[in-house]
Every structure is written in C-alpha cells, then in structure tokens.
Design a protein around this motif. Sequence first.
Motif, PDB file in Angstrom:
ATOM      1  N   GLY A  96      70.189   8.205  -9.056  1.00 45.46           N
ATOM      2  CA  GLY A  96      71.101   7.273  -8.406  1.00 45.46           C
ATOM      3  C   GLY A  96      72.528   7.378  -8.899  1.00 45.46           C
ATOM      4  N   LEU A  97      72.755   8.106 -10.004  1.00 43.35           N
ATOM      5  CA  LEU A  97      74.107   8.336 -10.509  1.00 43.35           C
ATOM      6  C   LEU A  97      74.444   9.821 -10.414  1.00 43.35           C
ATOM      7  N   GLN A  98      75.695  10.121 -10.131  1.00 44.73           N
ATOM      8  CA  GLN A  98      76.144  11.505 -10.114  1.00 44.73           C
ATOM      9  C   GLN A  98      76.372  12.039 -11.526  1.00 44.73           C
ATOM     10  N   ARG A  99      76.736  11.149 -12.427  1.00 41.86           N
ATOM     11  CA  ARG A  99      76.994  11.532 -13.815  1.00 41.86           C
ATOM     12  C   ARG A  99      76.926  10.276 -14.674  1.00 41.86           C
ATOM     13  N   TRP A 100      76.883  10.452 -15.976  1.00 43.01           N
ATOM     14  CA  TRP A 100      76.887   9.324 -16.895  1.00 43.01           C
ATOM     15  C   TRP A 100      78.273   8.663 -16.891  1.00 43.01           C
ATOM     16  N   PRO A 101      78.343   7.331 -17.018  1.00 41.49           N
ATOM     17  CA  PRO A 101      79.647   6.668 -17.106  1.00 41.49           C
ATOM     18  C   PRO A 101      80.352   6.951 -18.427  1.00 41.49           C
ATOM     19  N   LYS A 102      79.570   7.243 -19.456  1.00 41.14           N
ATOM     20  CA  LYS A 102      80.074   7.666 -20.763  1.00 41.14           C
ATOM     21  C   LYS A 102      79.096   8.683 -21.326  1.00 41.14           C
ATOM     22  N   ASP A 103      79.514   9.407 -22.329  1.00 41.07           N
ATOM     23  CA  ASP A 103      78.623  10.338 -23.011  1.00 41.07           C
ATOM     24  C   ASP A 103      77.375   9.572 -23.458  1.00 41.07           C
ATOM     25  N   PRO A 104      76.161   9.983 -23.046  1.00 42.96           N
ATOM     26  CA  PRO A 104      74.958   9.231 -23.411  1.00 42.96           C
ATOM     27  C   PRO A 104      74.753   9.117 -24.920  1.00 42.96           C
ATOM     28  N   ALA A 105      75.190  10.140 -25.681  1.00 46.00           N
ATOM     29  CA  ALA A 105      75.072  10.045 -27.140  1.00 46.00           C
ATOM     30  C   ALA A 105      75.934   8.910 -27.673  1.00 46.00           C
ATOM     31  N   ARG A 106      77.081   8.699 -27.058  1.00 48.81           N
ATOM     32  CA  ARG A 106      77.950   7.600 -27.475  1.00 48.81           C
ATOM     33  C   ARG A 106      77.345   6.252 -27.102  1.00 48.81           C
ATOM     34  N   LEU A 107      76.747   6.174 -25.913  1.00 49.07           N
ATOM     35  CA  LEU A 107      76.085   4.930 -25.513  1.00 49.07           C
ATOM     36  C   LEU A 107      74.964   4.576 -26.486  1.00 49.07           C
ATOM     37  N   LEU A 108      74.194   5.581 -26.902  1.00 49.20           N
ATOM     38  CA  LEU A 108      73.125   5.339 -27.876  1.00 49.20           C
ATOM     39  C   LEU A 108      73.706   4.892 -29.214  1.00 49.20           C
ATOM     40  N   ASN A 109      74.795   5.528 -29.625  1.00 54.07           N
ATOM     41  CA  ASN A 109      75.408   5.208 -30.911  1.00 54.07           C
ATOM     42  C   ASN A 109      75.946   3.788 -30.939  1.00 54.07           C
ATOM     43  N   ASP A 110      76.336   3.268 -29.764  1.00 59.41           N
ATOM     44  CA  ASP A 110      76.871   1.906 -29.680  1.00 59.41           C
ATOM     45  C   ASP A 110      75.785   0.838 -29.711  1.00 59.41           C
ATOM     46  N   LEU A 111      74.527   1.251 -29.644  1.00 63.93           N
ATOM     47  CA  LEU A 111      73.423   0.291 -29.634  1.00 63.93           C
ATOM     48  C   LEU A 111      72.996  -0.075 -31.043  1.00 63.93           C
ATOM     49  N   ASP A 112      72.932  -1.384 -31.303  1.00 66.11           N
ATOM     50  CA  ASP A 112      72.378  -1.864 -32.566  1.00 66.11           C
ATOM     51  C   ASP A 112      70.860  -1.817 -32.548  1.00 66.11           C
ATOM     52  N   ALA A 113      70.298  -2.279 -31.433  1.00 65.45           N
ATOM     53  CA  ALA A 113      68.848  -2.452 -31.370  1.00 65.45           C
ATOM     54  C   ALA A 113      68.415  -2.663 -29.934  1.00 65.45           C
ATOM     55  N   VAL A 114      67.102  -2.544 -29.727  1.00 73.26           N
ATOM     56  CA  VAL A 114      66.481  -2.773 -28.422  1.00 73.26           C
ATOM     57  C   VAL A 114      65.303  -3.720 -28.622  1.00 73.26           C
ATOM     58  N   VAL A 115      65.189  -4.701 -27.729  1.00 67.58           N
ATOM     59  CA  VAL A 115      64.050  -5.623 -27.722  1.00 67.58           C
ATOM     60  C   VAL A 115      63.330  -5.466 -26.390  1.00 67.58           C
ATOM     61  N   LEU A 116      62.059  -5.153 -26.443  1.00 64.30           N
ATOM     62  CA  LEU A 116      61.233  -4.967 -25.252  1.00 64.30           C
ATOM     63  C   LEU A 116      60.194  -6.082 -25.201  1.00 64.30           C
ATOM     64  N   LEU A 117      60.260  -6.910 -24.169  1.00 68.69           N
ATOM     65  CA  LEU A 117      59.295  -7.994 -24.004  1.00 68.69           C
ATOM     66  C   LEU A 117      58.264  -7.593 -22.956  1.00 68.69           C
ATOM     67  N   TYR A 118      57.011  -7.525 -23.354  1.00 67.97           N
ATOM     68  CA  TYR A 118      55.872  -7.190 -22.482  1.00 67.97           C
ATOM     69  C   TYR A 118      56.249  -6.158 -21.412  1.00 67.97           C
ATOM     70  N   PRO A 119      56.739  -4.962 -21.820  1.00 63.12           N
ATOM     71  CA  PRO A 119      57.184  -3.962 -20.838  1.00 63.12           C
ATOM     72  C   PRO A 119      56.021  -3.309 -20.112  1.00 63.12           C
ATOM     73  N   TYR A 120      56.332  -2.750 -18.945  1.00 62.53           N
ATOM     74  CA  TYR A 120      55.356  -1.940 -18.218  1.00 62.53           C
ATOM     75  C   TYR A 120      55.305  -0.562 -18.874  1.00 62.53           C
ATOM     76  N   CYS A 121      54.103  -0.130 -19.258  1.00 62.06           N
ATOM     77  CA  CYS A 121      53.917   1.158 -19.939  1.00 62.06           C
ATOM     78  C   CYS A 121      52.909   2.039 -19.211  1.00 62.06           C
ATOM     79  N   GLY A 122      52.730   1.802 -17.921  1.00 57.55           N
ATOM     80  CA  GLY A 122      51.715   2.515 -17.164  1.00 57.55           C
ATOM     81  C   GLY A 122      52.137   3.896 -16.686  1.00 57.55           C
ATOM     82  N   LEU A 123      51.442   4.387 -15.671  1.00 57.89           N
ATOM     83  CA  LEU A 123      51.579   5.763 -15.212  1.00 57.89           C
ATOM     84  C   LEU A 123      53.001   6.111 -14.784  1.00 57.89           C
TER      85      LEU A 123
END
Length: 281
Positions: free
Chosen positions: A164-191
């Motif tokens: 759905g995107l033609q390109r990343w809005p920012k370098d994905p490595a930079r987006l990851l570096n800007d993240l402190d943490a991720v919280v996943l509440l009862y996520p879907y982990c199926g097929l």
Amino acid sequence: MKRVGLVAAALMVLMLTLTGANTLRQWAGLTGAPDTPTAHRARVEPFWRVVAKDSAGTGGAVLLSGCDGVHDNMDFWADHLAEQGRRALIVDSHGPRGLDQYEAWRLVCIGQVLSGAERAGDLAVALSDAASPAGGTVVLGASHGGWTTMEFLRLAVAGQIPPGLQRWPKDPARLLNDLDAVVLLYPYCGLLNGADAGDWSATPPILMILAAEDRIVSTPACQEMAARLRARGAQIELVVLPEADHAFDQRERAAMSPLSFNVAQRDHAALKVDAFLAGLN
C-alpha cells in the motif's frame, strides 16, 4: 427444485472460492495501487487523535485498535500513557477506508480486508510523525493492531516496503531506532500473520500480554510465535493473564458479543505495562 438446489450450491461454491482467493490475497500482501507516503498520510491523518497532558515530554506513543475499530480501550491506554508524559496518538485505520460504516469492520475481523501487513503502512506514517525529541516512542497494538505492529517490525527489519506504500516515509532502521518499546495486547498470531521471518535483533523490547481464556485468537499460537521470534533475536516478555478473555480491556462492543469487559484484568495489564516500561530506564 433440483435445479434451484444446484444453483444455490454453485453460488455457495463461488462465494467460498472468492473468500478463499481474497484470504490468499491478504496473506500474500497484495493490495491496490500503492500511495506515496505523503498521499497516504493525507488520507489517514484526519482520523488521528492525539491525547497529551501539560507535562508531556518523555516521548511519544502510537496506539492501534482491534479489528472492530477505535473504542474506549484506546482512550484508556492513551490516557494512561499520557499521564506518564507521553504524547499518545490513536491511529484510526477504519475511518479513512469506510470500514466504520454498516459494520464493515467485520470484514477486517475475518481477514477479508486490511491485513496486518497492509495496515503497517498506517503505523509507518504515524511513527514518522510521532517521534519526540525528548524520548523515543512506544507502540501499543491490541488484537488486529498487535498483528499490524508485528508485521511492521518484520517489514522494517527486512527493509521491505509495507503493502500500500510506494516507499517508506523514513528509513525503517531509523523508525526502529526511535522506538522505546512495543506492547502487544492479545494479538492475532494465526496463519495470516507473517511476522515469523528475518532477524529481529534490532527490534525494541516487546511485552506480549495474552488472555488465558481467549475465545477469538489462539493464545498457544502466540506463545509459540513469541518463542520463534526470540530465536530470531527478539527481546520478548510474555504475560498470560489468568481468567482473561479477548478484549478484556474494552467496554464498548457489538451487540450479541460473547466477550465482556473486566476492569480487574485491565488494571492488572496496566500494572504489567507500567513495570515493563519502567524497567527500560
């Protein structure tokens, strides 16, 4: 009568075939014509909502709802994170696509529209806005939003562009570096969840909170997914709440839903999130 029965059977086969084909399309990450990041943001940003307190300054937060759209649990978590000084951005993926009308969100819940990988583009453009100079960003995703977050991390570590995107809005490595943490509440982990790929050693610490009595998604599947992602280098803390069902933190729900709000489990989850985030410092 026999001919009518044959026609009905043929229509049923056609419906099942189309459903299966669409499910396969979702699994393969095939979407319509991709947007530029600027065009995508212009489409989804009017549906964003920011919650912040006067004391905001310790970083940002991006929140993604379940498959039924934004409800009161997103307000709770946004307020909770804002009280900690974070600028909390609630991302509505349903409104921009008309999936908040006529219960069209049910198509999201059965995997026929808006896969987690496609929705990862919404998260990518939101994160390009959410980074705070005072600190990093926390992503909190519930159910379908958790699936979306996992797909985003998988795409980012591989450098693959979200469908759905033609390109990343920012370098994905930079987006990851800007993240402190991720919280996943009862996520879907199926097929349809394709997160189990690549090297996850560059991803931020992850807290996965599961419901022991979940009737919507498979808790064992998420436990197995967490183990596999740890083997790929992810830092995942896993919590399973006893007696909790899916969406235990959500009061608002569709008529005839078998699920129910559980304030004790929601508050228990909030304590787990607080301890997890405090342990990052």
